[in-house]
Design an enzyme around this catalytic site. Sequence first.
Site, PDB file in Angstrom:
ATOM      1  N   HIS A   8       1.234  -1.600   0.306  1.00  0.00           N
ATOM      2  CA  HIS A   8      -0.086   0.026  -0.020  1.00  0.00           C
ATOM      3  C   HIS A   8       1.611   0.958  -0.035  1.00  0.00           C
ATOM      4  CE1 HIS A   8      -3.502  -2.638   1.853  1.00  0.00           C
ATOM      5  NE2 HIS A   8      -3.535  -2.134   0.347  1.00  0.00           N
ATOM      6  N   LYS A  12       5.310   1.736   0.487  1.00  0.00           N
ATOM      7  CA  LYS A  12       6.182   1.706  -0.208  1.00  0.00           C
ATOM      8  C   LYS A  12       7.656   1.625   0.390  1.00  0.00           C
ATOM      9  CE  LYS A  12       2.460   2.139  -4.014  1.00  0.00           C
ATOM     10  NZ  LYS A  12       1.780   1.076  -3.569  1.00  0.00           N
ATOM     11  N   THR A  34       2.389  -5.820  -8.159  1.00  0.00           N
ATOM     12  CA  THR A  34       2.278  -4.602  -8.943  1.00  0.00           C
ATOM     13  C   THR A  34       2.575  -3.348  -8.910  1.00  0.00           C
ATOM     14  OG1 THR A  34       1.139  -4.220  -6.442  1.00  0.00           O
ATOM     15  CG2 THR A  34       0.061  -5.036  -7.202  1.00  0.00           C
ATOM     16  N   GLY A  35       1.729  -2.663 -10.084  1.00  0.00           N
ATOM     17  CA  GLY A  35       2.051  -1.756 -10.582  1.00  0.00           C
ATOM     18  C   GLY A  35       3.321  -0.338 -10.345  1.00  0.00           C
ATOM     19  N   THR A  36       2.857   0.925  -9.120  1.00  0.00           N
ATOM     20  CA  THR A  36       4.288   1.547  -8.753  1.00  0.00           C
ATOM     21  C   THR A  36       4.785   0.955  -8.285  1.00  0.00           C
ATOM     22  OG1 THR A  36       1.763   2.657  -8.896  1.00  0.00           O
ATOM     23  CG2 THR A  36       4.142   3.690  -7.378  1.00  0.00           C
ATOM     24  N   THR A  37       4.660  -0.139  -7.131  1.00  0.00           N
ATOM     25  CA  THR A  37       5.495  -1.087  -5.947  1.00  0.00           C
ATOM     26  C   THR A  37       6.823  -1.726  -6.812  1.00  0.00           C
ATOM     27  OG1 THR A  37       3.439  -1.370  -4.520  1.00  0.00           O
ATOM     28  CG2 THR A  37       5.224  -2.312  -4.433  1.00  0.00           C
ATOM     29  N   SER A  54      -1.670  -1.525 -11.306  1.00  0.00           N
ATOM     30  CA  SER A  54      -1.891  -0.958 -10.004  1.00  0.00           C
ATOM     31  C   SER A  54      -3.186  -1.565  -8.941  1.00  0.00           C
ATOM     32  CB  SER A  54      -1.632   0.442  -9.777  1.00  0.00           C
ATOM     33  OG  SER A  54      -3.494   1.398  -9.747  1.00  0.00           O
ATOM     34  N   GLY A  55      -2.968  -2.019  -7.464  1.00  0.00           N
ATOM     35  CA  GLY A  55      -4.177  -2.448  -6.963  1.00  0.00           C
ATOM     36  C   GLY A  55      -5.776  -2.095  -7.472  1.00  0.00           C
ATOM     37  N   ASP A  60      -4.441  -6.267  -7.948  1.00  0.00           N
ATOM     38  CA  ASP A  60      -3.830  -7.922  -6.905  1.00  0.00           C
ATOM     39  C   ASP A  60      -5.620  -8.497  -7.383  1.00  0.00           C
ATOM     40  OD1 ASP A  60      -3.254  -5.949  -4.825  1.00  0.00           O
ATOM     41  OD2 ASP A  60      -4.815  -4.777  -4.120  1.00  0.00           O
ATOM     42  N   ASP A  80      -1.256  -1.427   4.602  1.00  0.00           N
ATOM     43  CA  ASP A  80      -1.709  -0.470   5.726  1.00  0.00           C
ATOM     44  C   ASP A  80      -3.022  -1.181   6.626  1.00  0.00           C
ATOM     45  OD1 ASP A  80      -2.026   1.682   7.577  1.00  0.00           O
ATOM     46  OD2 ASP A  80      -1.608   3.402   4.941  1.00  0.00           O
ATOM     47  N   HIS A  87      -9.710  -0.637  -2.557  1.00  0.00           N
ATOM     48  CA  HIS A  87     -10.020  -1.530  -3.318  1.00  0.00           C
ATOM     49  C   HIS A  87     -10.520  -2.995  -1.971  1.00  0.00           C
ATOM     50  CE1 HIS A  87      -6.268  -1.241  -3.178  1.00  0.00           C
ATOM     51  NE2 HIS A  87      -5.761  -2.252  -3.464  1.00  0.00           N
ATOM     52  N   ASP A  90     -11.138  -6.814  -2.911  1.00  0.00           N
ATOM     53  CA  ASP A  90      -9.856  -6.511  -3.723  1.00  0.00           C
ATOM     54  C   ASP A  90      -8.864  -7.901  -2.796  1.00  0.00           C
ATOM     55  OD1 ASP A  90     -11.384  -6.367  -5.745  1.00  0.00           O
ATOM     56  OD2 ASP A  90     -10.049  -4.529  -6.513  1.00  0.00           O
ATOM     57  N   ARG A  96      -7.968 -14.598   0.981  1.00  0.00           N
ATOM     58  CA  ARG A  96      -8.435 -15.424   0.949  1.00  0.00           C
ATOM     59  C   ARG A  96      -7.847 -17.202   0.384  1.00  0.00           C
ATOM     60  NH1 ARG A  96     -12.486 -18.174  -1.148  1.00  0.00           N
ATOM     61  NH2 ARG A  96     -13.117 -17.103  -3.195  1.00  0.00           N
TER      62      ARG A  96
END
Length: 132
Positions: A8, A12, A34-37, A54-55, A60, A80, A87, A90, A96
């Site tokens: 999150h 990051k 995921t994208g930015t991470t 991105s999430g 996700d 976080d 989201h 997601d 899960r």
Amino acid sequence: MKIALIAHDKKKPDMVQFAIAYESILKNHKLYSTGTTGTRIMEATSLEIERFQSGPLGGDQQIGALVARNEMDLVLFFRDPLAAQPHEPDITALIRLCDVYGIPLATNMATGEILVKGLARGDFEWRKIINP
């Protein structure tokens, strides 16, 4: 091993520091993010990462699809817990799926360190039987 790296926004910087600290271990595995991470990790390290959306835009869910097909061995998702996420369904679904399919999941740096150190020791060799 196939490893997903997700964080999150407020986590990051922790994920980048984690990737720097464990780059020597992570570089021996196939990494997804995921994208930015993923972008931030690649800017700070020499790690190669296959990036998804991105999430909030479905990243996700893309990682969850790999979990559901038994194509992911480890998920490091630095969440976080103090910030509302648009989201959240997601995120809950991904967690899960990790539980349903027995995929090791770290939601914080402390657990992530334990799992990555175990990875370096060979504690995840059982995944090669399940996912040859």
